[in-house]
Scaffold this motif. Structure first.
Motif, mmCIF file in Angstrom:
data_model
loop_
_atom_site.group_PDB
_atom_site.id
_atom_site.type_symbol
_atom_site.label_atom_id
_atom_site.label_comp_id
_atom_site.label_asym_id
_atom_site.label_seq_id
_atom_site.Cartn_x
_atom_site.Cartn_y
_atom_site.Cartn_z
ATOM 1 N N THR A 56 -9.533 -2.865 -4.193
ATOM 2 C CA THR A 56 -8.926 -1.853 -5.057
ATOM 3 C C THR A 56 -9.458 -1.933 -6.484
ATOM 4 O OG1 THR A 56 -7.047 -3.394 -4.915
ATOM 5 C CG2 THR A 56 -6.773 -1.262 -3.894
ATOM 6 N N ASN A 57 -10.110 -3.036 -6.840
ATOM 7 C CA ASN A 57 -10.687 -3.168 -8.187
ATOM 8 C C ASN A 57 -12.180 -2.848 -8.208
ATOM 9 O OD1 ASN A 57 -8.192 -4.023 -9.074
ATOM 10 N ND2 ASN A 57 -8.675 -6.201 -8.913
ATOM 11 N N TYR A 59 -10.638 -8.206 -4.181
ATOM 12 C CA TYR A 59 -9.741 -7.063 -4.285
ATOM 13 C C TYR A 59 -10.565 -5.773 -4.237
ATOM 14 C CZ TYR A 59 -5.640 -9.912 -5.264
ATOM 15 O OH TYR A 59 -4.593 -10.808 -5.152
ATOM 16 N N ASP A 62 -2.685 -3.132 -3.144
ATOM 17 C CA ASP A 62 -3.944 -3.887 -3.113
ATOM 18 C C ASP A 62 -4.465 -4.055 -1.687
ATOM 19 O OD1 ASP A 62 -4.401 -4.512 -5.879
ATOM 20 O OD2 ASP A 62 -2.691 -5.886 -5.775
ATOM 21 N N ILE A 63 -5.797 -4.058 -1.564
ATOM 22 C CA ILE A 63 -6.477 -4.403 -0.313
ATOM 23 C C ILE A 63 -7.372 -5.584 -0.619
ATOM 24 C CG2 ILE A 63 -8.041 -3.619 1.497
ATOM 25 C CD1 ILE A 63 -7.168 -0.730 0.694
ATOM 26 N N GLN A 85 -8.844 6.314 -0.736
ATOM 27 C CA GLN A 85 -8.194 5.432 -1.695
ATOM 28 C C GLN A 85 -6.675 5.497 -1.580
ATOM 29 O OE1 GLN A 85 -9.981 6.754 -5.451
ATOM 30 N NE2 GLN A 85 -11.154 4.857 -5.510
ATOM 31 N N ALA A 86 -6.048 4.351 -1.817
ATOM 32 C CA ALA A 86 -4.590 4.302 -1.875
ATOM 33 C C ALA A 86 -4.131 4.803 -3.244
ATOM 34 C CB ALA A 86 -4.102 2.881 -1.645
ATOM 35 N N LYS A 141 0.572 5.702 -0.497
ATOM 36 C CA LYS A 141 -0.318 6.858 -0.531
ATOM 37 C C LYS A 141 0.510 8.127 -0.644
ATOM 38 C CE LYS A 141 -4.246 9.106 -0.192
ATOM 39 N NZ LYS A 141 -5.278 9.012 -1.274
ATOM 40 N N GLY A 162 -11.723 1.468 3.572
ATOM 41 C CA GLY A 162 -12.421 1.946 2.382
ATOM 42 C C GLY A 162 -12.911 3.371 2.489
ATOM 43 N N MET A 170 0.831 -1.205 0.000
ATOM 44 C CA MET A 170 0.000 0.000 0.000
ATOM 45 C C MET A 170 0.867 1.258 0.000
ATOM 46 S SD MET A 170 -2.558 1.421 2.966
ATOM 47 C CE MET A 170 -3.777 0.116 2.927
ATOM 48 N N ASP A 174 -1.452 3.386 -4.626
ATOM 49 C CA ASP A 174 -1.015 2.138 -5.257
ATOM 50 C C ASP A 174 -1.124 1.006 -4.238
ATOM 51 O OD1 ASP A 174 -0.096 0.447 -7.192
ATOM 52 O OD2 ASP A 174 1.983 1.158 -7.170
ATOM 53 N N ILE A 209 -7.637 3.849 4.787
ATOM 54 C CA ILE A 209 -7.598 3.223 3.456
ATOM 55 C C ILE A 209 -8.085 1.782 3.550
ATOM 56 C CG2 ILE A 209 -6.096 2.436 1.580
ATOM 57 C CD1 ILE A 209 -4.376 4.916 2.044
#
Length: 225
Positions: free
Chosen positions: A72-73, A70, A63-64, A58-59, A11, A55, A9, A61, A52
């Motif tokens: 992040t998607n 996921y 993945d969560i 947002q990060a 930010k 939720g 992660m 870059d 982050i």
């Protein structure tokens, strides 16, 4: 079993022409029924990790991953549904609605989480959870008549009434004295174990770390221990 994972992660914020990197590649794994505490100096990035992961922002870059999904998607509506059904939140301030009674605070949360329980079942569930946090005797009270510790107990009840799988707690004892802080942490620990919740908590109070299963130290946007 690992239920929640943060992978690399990052930010960043833009301050004028300068990009400031708050998180620099954070990796964390969380297991069911355990409390993980994030500690670190002010500005280290621990609260950013929490918000982050929950939720709430947002990060840049990374993945969560929650139960193999996921986040992040996902789009904002998909994330909102997971937040309302599977996540619970406790903050430094209880943030209770001033014109709702204790019972009504929890009923509102069931509505927000789109509970499929019928109304009479919702009332029974509310009373059950209030008994768990030793607040059923104050179910008809308004926030203005509650002590700080009582308000936080109601906030915890509201956070778990919809049976979330994750609990995010940001400095949940910061506004309480040492005795009430201990009571609140005992409650969070007991609920984490009995309801098999996965809890991620930010704290600056070292006395609270004994209630955690794992302690993660964050420094300058990185996990260092």
């Amino acid at each position: 079993m690992t239920i929640f994972r943060i992978d690399e992660m990052k930010k960043s914020f833009t301050n004028g022409d300068v990009e400031e990197q708050i998180l620099k590649g954070v990796n964390i794994s969380l297991k069911e029924g355990e409390i993980t505490a994030l500690v670190g100096a002010s500005g280290s990035g621990k609260s950013t990790i929490l918000t982050i992961a929950a939720g709430l922002q947002q990060a840049t870059d990374g993945d969560i991953v929650f139960e193999g999904q996921y986040l992040t998607n996902m789009n904002q509506e998909q994330i909102r549904k997971i937040r309302s059904s599977d996540f619970g939140f406790v903050f430094q301030s209880a943030h209770l609605v001033p014109f709702l009674t204790v019972k009504e605070q929890l009923m509102l949360m069931l509505d927000v989480s789109e509970s499929k329980l019928k109304k009479h079942s919702q009332i029974a569930e509310v009373e059950k959870i209030l008994k768990l946090v030793d607040m059923n005797h104050r179910k008809d009270a308004y926030p203005s008549s509650l002590s700080g510790g009582e308000k936080q107990r109601v906030a915890i009840a509201r956070a778990i009434i919809h049976k979330p799988k994750m609990l995010f707690a940001d400095e949940p004892t910061a506004s309480l004295d040492s005795k009430r802080s201990k009571d609140v942490m005992l409650l969070i620990r007991d609920l984490t174990k009995t309801m098999n919740i996965t809890t991620l908590m930010v704290t600056h109070d070292e006395d609270m770390l004994g209630y955690a299963d794992h302690v993660i130290t964050v420094k300058d946007g990185l996990v260092v221990k």
